[in-house]
Design a protein around this motif. Structure first.
Motif, PDB file in Angstrom:
ATOM      1  N   GLY A   1       0.807  -1.226   0.000  1.00 41.09           N
ATOM      2  CA  GLY A   1       0.000   0.000   0.000  1.00 41.09           C
ATOM      3  C   GLY A   1       0.834   1.267   0.000  1.00 41.09           C
ATOM      4  N   ASP A   2       0.287   2.268   0.609  1.00 38.36           N
ATOM      5  CA  ASP A   2       0.864   3.600   0.669  1.00 38.36           C
ATOM      6  C   ASP A   2       2.203   3.591   1.431  1.00 38.36           C
ATOM      7  OD1 ASP A   2       1.269   6.217   0.853  1.00 38.36           O
ATOM      8  OD2 ASP A   2      -0.583   6.716   1.936  1.00 38.36           O
ATOM      9  N   VAL A   3       3.258   4.136   0.798  1.00 49.03           N
ATOM     10  CA  VAL A   3       4.587   4.129   1.425  1.00 49.03           C
ATOM     11  C   VAL A   3       4.595   4.944   2.715  1.00 49.03           C
ATOM     12  CG1 VAL A   3       7.028   4.734   1.119  1.00 49.03           C
ATOM     13  CG2 VAL A   3       5.725   3.784  -0.781  1.00 49.03           C
ATOM     14  N   SER A   4       3.841   6.042   2.734  1.00 51.90           N
ATOM     15  CA  SER A   4       3.851   6.881   3.937  1.00 51.90           C
ATOM     16  C   SER A   4       3.266   6.127   5.136  1.00 51.90           C
ATOM     17  CB  SER A   4       3.077   8.178   3.696  1.00 51.90           C
ATOM     18  OG  SER A   4       1.713   7.879   3.500  1.00 51.90           O
ATOM     19  N   GLN A   5       2.284   5.259   4.861  1.00 53.97           N
ATOM     20  CA  GLN A   5       1.696   4.447   5.931  1.00 53.97           C
ATOM     21  C   GLN A   5       2.737   3.463   6.471  1.00 53.97           C
ATOM     22  OE1 GLN A   5      -1.035   4.912   7.446  1.00 53.97           O
ATOM     23  NE2 GLN A   5      -1.003   3.068   8.715  1.00 53.97           N
ATOM     24  N   LEU A   6       3.506   2.882   5.551  1.00 56.25           N
ATOM     25  CA  LEU A   6       4.544   1.932   5.928  1.00 56.25           C
ATOM     26  C   LEU A   6       5.601   2.607   6.816  1.00 56.25           C
ATOM     27  CD1 LEU A   6       5.180  -1.053   5.179  1.00 56.25           C
ATOM     28  CD2 LEU A   6       6.738  -0.172   3.462  1.00 56.25           C
ATOM     29  N   LEU A   7       5.995   3.793   6.413  1.00 55.17           N
ATOM     30  CA  LEU A   7       7.005   4.533   7.188  1.00 55.17           C
ATOM     31  C   LEU A   7       6.460   4.885   8.571  1.00 55.17           C
ATOM     32  CD1 LEU A   7       8.533   6.903   4.478  1.00 55.17           C
ATOM     33  CD2 LEU A   7       9.637   4.953   5.604  1.00 55.17           C
ATOM     34  N   LYS A   8       5.161   5.182   8.603  1.00 56.03           N
ATOM     35  CA  LYS A   8       4.523   5.547   9.872  1.00 56.03           C
ATOM     36  C   LYS A   8       4.591   4.365  10.853  1.00 56.03           C
ATOM     37  CE  LYS A   8       0.132   7.005  11.552  1.00 56.03           C
ATOM     38  NZ  LYS A   8      -1.269   6.938  11.230  1.00 56.03           N
TER      39      LYS A   8
END
Ligand code: ZN
Length: 443
Positions: A384-391
């Motif tokens: 999914g969304d990379v920003s979610q993964l980083l979060k």
């Protein structure tokens, strides 16, 4: 739920302690006469059985360590000749010489009774169909539960640790209502249910009684949700019996009731050996009070827990031990902090999208320790969304540092690349030493 043996399980504390003292003195007299290993230890300490006049005097007695059983392999610590022994079990020996335990006919009868108590406490009755998914073999779990389940009059299915798909088929066809096994195996069955889209409505499970390895509350909730049952914990240790030492009651699920008429439990400071008061956490030490073939004095389990002597809301007066999540030898000292794998697991399970499967790799590069935590995450999160993964990555890193003081590099990996293990200590790969990663599991 009915109490299997109300006379013992609700006995007033003073009466119970008197029974313990009488049984302890009888045990000491038998050991003095029949086990040269203990006789020598007593003589070194200038002790005779008559010196033990109260339960407080227990602290005068010598400890028994796993290595003592290994040194005495196979039968040196037995208190009776083999012609009186009707069953022999042993640990796997994966981490050293196996420890061997023997049972007389009376020992087996007692074993069945003690497991019957904890199965009843966990919710099982004679109306249940109990599926046992522990391996039948030299280890104590399968046979111990088998006897206890027959004792309560349930219908027992000795499936053993067969493939999850076969377990599910039998569960459906034989209408199993209780599953007994390791928590990691229960999760494997849950994974297989999911994999084959098997609806929970095709199963009849009501209770699950799991143990032989630590499993956090978050894993309990997960098993209960995925298998549609109520899950209780029990504590088993082969050197003193196997399963039957203690188990949770379904009503409270807050501490494991110890069968104190058979096991005298102490909590000690693992470093000094000093006995600690109720409520304080330390190493569990067990003295058997009725074992005939292999009586054991002050066995150092290396498991960390605490005792609660208050009467439980279920009516049982038997003391409760806190659930065991760590062992004295699991402690990982890395990056300047002391941490137990089970604590890392608790932190990870608070984070949404994270699977309870992880690995901790400790390395030393140029004199600097480096800790890497690898964690399985759902495929939806990875794709999914990379920003979610980083979060998620940041959240885990910050929690490890804030809650445990552990500074670690983090690597998120796909589901099923690490998988369940039988003991949290197997999560640690320590590359700082030649034998890195080969840590003990409870045997
Ligand atoms: Zn209770």
């Amino acid at each position: 739920m009915p109490i299997w043996n109300p006379r013992i399980e609700t006995m007033p504390r003073a009466e119970l302690e008197q029974l313990q003292l009488e049984r302890l003195q009888a045990t000491l007299n038998r050991i003095w006469d029949s086990v040269p290993f203990y006789r020598r230890r007593f003589e070194e300490l200038g002790l005779i059985p008559e010196h033990i006049r109260s339960l407080d005097d227990l602290r005068l007695l010598p400890f028994t360590a796993k290595d003592d059983l290994r040194t005495g392999y196979p039968y040196d610590l037995f208190a009776l000749p083999l012609r009186e022994v009707v069953r022999i079990h042993a640990s796997s020996g994966a981490t050293g010489p196996p420890t061997v335990v023997g049972y007389t006919k009376n020992d087996l009868r007692n074993w069945g009774e003690l497991v019957a108590r904890l199965l009843s406490a966990g919710g099982a009755t004679k109306d249940d169909v109990i599926q046992i998914s522990f391996s039948y073999g030299l280890l104590t779990d399968a046979f111990g539960f088998h006897q206890g389940a027959e004792e309560i009059g349930a219908s027992v299915i000795p499936v053993s640790a067969d493939a999850p798909d076969r377990q599910i088929k039998i569960m459906q066809d034989f209408r199993s209502t209780v599953l007994v096994g390791t928590p990691s195996y229960a999760l494997r069955i849950a994974e297989a249910l999911d994999h084959h889209d098997v609806p929970l409505s095709s199963l009849h499970l009501r209770w699950g009684i799991f143990g032989s390895a630590p499993w956090p509350e978050t894993v309990r909730r997960r098993i209960e949700f995925l298998l549609g049952l109520s899950a209780t914990d029990n504590y088993a240790i082969s050197e003193v019996m196997g399963p039957g030492v203690s188990g949770e009651c379904e009503e409270n699920k807050n501490g494991l009731h110890i069968n104190e008429d058979h096991f005298l439990c102490e909590i000690i400071d693992p470093d000094s050996g000093e006995v600690l008061p109720p409520g304080q956490a330390g190493e569990l030490v067990i003295t058997t009070l009725a074992k005939e073939a292999l009586p054991i004095l002050r066995y150092r389990t290396r498991d960390l827990t605490s005792l609660n002597l208050e009467t439980c809301s279920c009516g049982r007066t038997l003391a409760r031990m806190a659930r065991v999540f760590s062992r004295t030898d699991d402690m990982l000292i890395a990056g300047g902090v002391k941490v137990f794998p089970a604590q890392i697991e608790e932190v990870l399970l608070q984070v949404e999208g994270v699977e309870p499967n992880y690995r901790v790799i400790v390395d030393e590069v140029g004199g600097v320790e480096r800790v890497e935590v690898q964690v399985e995450v759902s495929s939806a999160l990875l794709t999914g969304d990379v920003s979610q993964l980083l979060k998620v990555q940041n959240q885990i890193r910050q929690s490890l540092e804030a809650d445990l003081g552990l500074v670690a590099e983090l690597k998120l990996v796909e589901s099923r690349t690490i998988g369940p293990v039988d003991h949290p200590s197997q999560r640690v790969v320590d590359r700082r030493r030649a034998e890195g990663g080969d840590r003990n599991t409870r045997e």
